[in-house]
Design an enzyme around this catalytic site. Structure first.
Site, short mmCIF file in Angstrom:
data_model
loop_
_atom_site.label_atom_id
_atom_site.label_comp_id
_atom_site.label_asym_id
_atom_site.label_seq_id
_atom_site.Cartn_x
_atom_site.Cartn_y
_atom_site.Cartn_z
N CYS A 1 -5.73 146.72 57.81
CA CYS A 1 -4.63 146.75 58.78
C CYS A 1 -3.28 146.64 58.07
CB CYS A 1 -4.80 145.59 59.76
SG CYS A 1 -3.34 145.32 60.79
N CYS B 1 -1.48 143.11 59.04
CA CYS B 1 -2.03 141.79 58.71
C CYS B 1 -1.27 141.17 57.53
CB CYS B 1 -3.52 141.90 58.38
SG CYS B 1 -4.60 141.82 59.83
N HIS C 1 -5.21 139.21 63.69
CA HIS C 1 -5.48 140.60 64.03
C HIS C 1 -6.19 140.74 65.37
CE1 HIS C 1 -6.07 144.83 62.93
NE2 HIS C 1 -7.28 144.73 63.44
N ASN D 1 4.18 148.56 73.00
CA ASN D 1 3.36 149.67 73.41
C ASN D 1 1.94 149.24 73.09
OD1 ASN D 1 3.50 152.19 74.46
ND2 ASN D 1 3.57 153.23 72.48
N SER E 1 -0.83 152.71 67.65
CA SER E 1 -1.57 153.11 66.46
C SER E 1 -2.43 152.00 65.87
CB SER E 1 -0.57 153.59 65.39
OG SER E 1 0.35 152.56 65.10
N HIS F 1 -3.47 145.39 66.05
CA HIS F 1 -2.82 144.13 65.66
C HIS F 1 -1.65 143.88 66.63
CE1 HIS F 1 -2.08 141.13 62.37
NE2 HIS F 1 -1.04 140.97 63.18
N HIS G 1 1.58 143.60 68.17
CA HIS G 1 2.92 143.89 67.65
C HIS G 1 3.75 144.64 68.68
CE1 HIS G 1 0.94 147.77 67.05
NE2 HIS G 1 2.14 148.31 66.96
N GLN H 1 8.00 146.61 69.07
CA GLN H 1 9.06 147.26 68.32
C GLN H 1 10.42 146.92 68.91
OE1 GLN H 1 8.56 151.31 67.01
NE2 GLN H 1 6.51 151.42 67.86
#
Ligand code: H2U
Ligand code: ZN
Length: 348
Positions: free
Chosen positions: A51, A54, A114, A152, A160, A163, A165, A167
């Site tokens: 990943c 990570c 993760h 997203n 994509s 994990h 996350h 933006q």
């Protein structure tokens, strides 16, 4: 609420962005028959050596992530906006209009783990994400007019990497969606001398019909004009311009209500619920922005099950958005979901 709109096709007006949505309630009057999918409890490792998010791993651009223990933010290795773009635009008199834009984009890891999602993180760890969002908004707002914090989530949304996350994109111009929201909030303020989203929130609290969850400082509701089947709006009860204006106790209450909402979402189809969510705070311009009210949108694509999504195609692309299940029906279903995550044995 007028009985007619529970039974007959009609259009609803979105006060916030000026769009209309076609609602066709007659298509869903049958009782809910969506079967519960068998849940595949997806097992992800706490750490994935492959990943790129990570701790300690190498990213696509070659940089190595630090061994972070809470949250971690870095400049997107494939950023869509660049801070040092030269200033240029069309002459203003032709059919091919354009203008330069400067900006930057960053990626935020919500947790070193993760295998987690916001829904499964502890409230105190969600507060750390909210704190980082706030710091980033404050910092980027010094240089950019618009700071878009978003997440997203889920493959179905084109995300994509599982994990946890999100933006942040910041730009020196106001993009289309906040532009429309700003225009409509200004117009309402001029006409009524009051704040559109606060007036709207008080009306919703009076009716309760579309309220999903609330606490001392925050409310989650299905907006009257919702387009996506399980779309929601998260708002503070007092006027706030930006997430970075929240007090500590408000951020704690926000973590609590976000976790509650996200658990309800996951419990709806017994899956990690995909969505795009993001914050709309006041632009960083020279105005006082007394018309603006902070809010977050949650736009989940799913309609009937873990795999059946609402497509915004055909009539939606060519004419206007359309939905079958009404905002009131969606709110009721979400309200009735447990806010304890199904992986912990929540009963619906
Ligand atoms: P999604 O959340 O939509 O999947 O986007 C992840 C972002 O992470 C994406 O914008 C960036 C991509 O450019 N990224 C990096 O900055 N470094 C990497 O090593 C891979 C992905
Ligand atoms: Zn990872």
């Amino acid at each position: 609420m007028n009985l007619k709109i529970n039974n007959h096709p009609h259009r609803r007006y979105n006060q916030l962005n000026g769009d209309w949505v076609l609602v066709s309630p007659h298509r869903t009057r049958r009782p809910w028959q969506g079967q519960q999918e068998v849940t595949l409890k997806e097992i992800r490792p706490q750490y994935d050596p492959e990943c790129y998010l990570c701790p300690g791993n190498q990213r696509a651009g070659g940089n190595i992530n630090p061994k972070y223990t809470n949250t971690f933010v870095f400049t997107n290795d494939f950023t869509a906006l660049l801070p040092d773009t030269p200033d240029f635009k069309d002459t203003g008199q032709d059919l091919f209009r354009y203008s330069s834009v400067t900006g930057t984009s960053r990626v935020i890891c919500f947790s070193p783990r993760h295998d987690l999602t916001l829904a499964e993180m502890t409230e105190s760890d969600i507060v750390k994400v909210i704190d980082l969002w706030s710091e980033q908004i404050r910092e980027l707002g010094q240089n950019y007019e618009w700071v878009q914090v978003f997440e997203n989530k889920g493959e179905i949304m084109g995300c994509s990497n599982p994990h946890p996350h999100g933006q942040i994109w910041a730009s020196n111009t106001l993009p289309v969606e906040p532009y429309k929201e700003n225009r409509n909030q200004v117009a309402y303020y001029k006409k009524n001398k009051s704040v559109l989203l606060l007036d709207y929130l008080y009306e919703e609290l009076k009716h309760q019909e579309r309220i999903i969850i609330e606490n001392q400082y925050w409310v989650v509701l299905t907006p009257f004009w919702a387009v996506w089947p399980f779309e929601t709006l998260l708002l503070p009860k007092r006027q706030l311009l930006r997430l970075s204006d929240t007090l500590k106790e408000e951020r704690e209450a926000l973590a609590q209500i976000m976790k509650g909402l996200l658990c309800k979402y996951d419990n709806l189809f017994n899956i990690s619920f995909p969505y795009t969510m993001g914050w709309h705070g006041a632009p960083f311009d020279k105005n006082r922005n007394e018309h603006w009210h902070l809010h977050a949108h949650f736009y989940p694509p799913l309609l009937r099950s873990a795999t059946i999504k609402k497509f915004m195609v055909g009539y939606e692309m060519l004419s206007e958005a359309q939905r079958d299940i009404t905002a009131e029906q969606a709110a009721e279903r979400l309200r009735n979901m447990s806010d304890i995550h199904f992986k912990l044995g929540a009963d619906k």
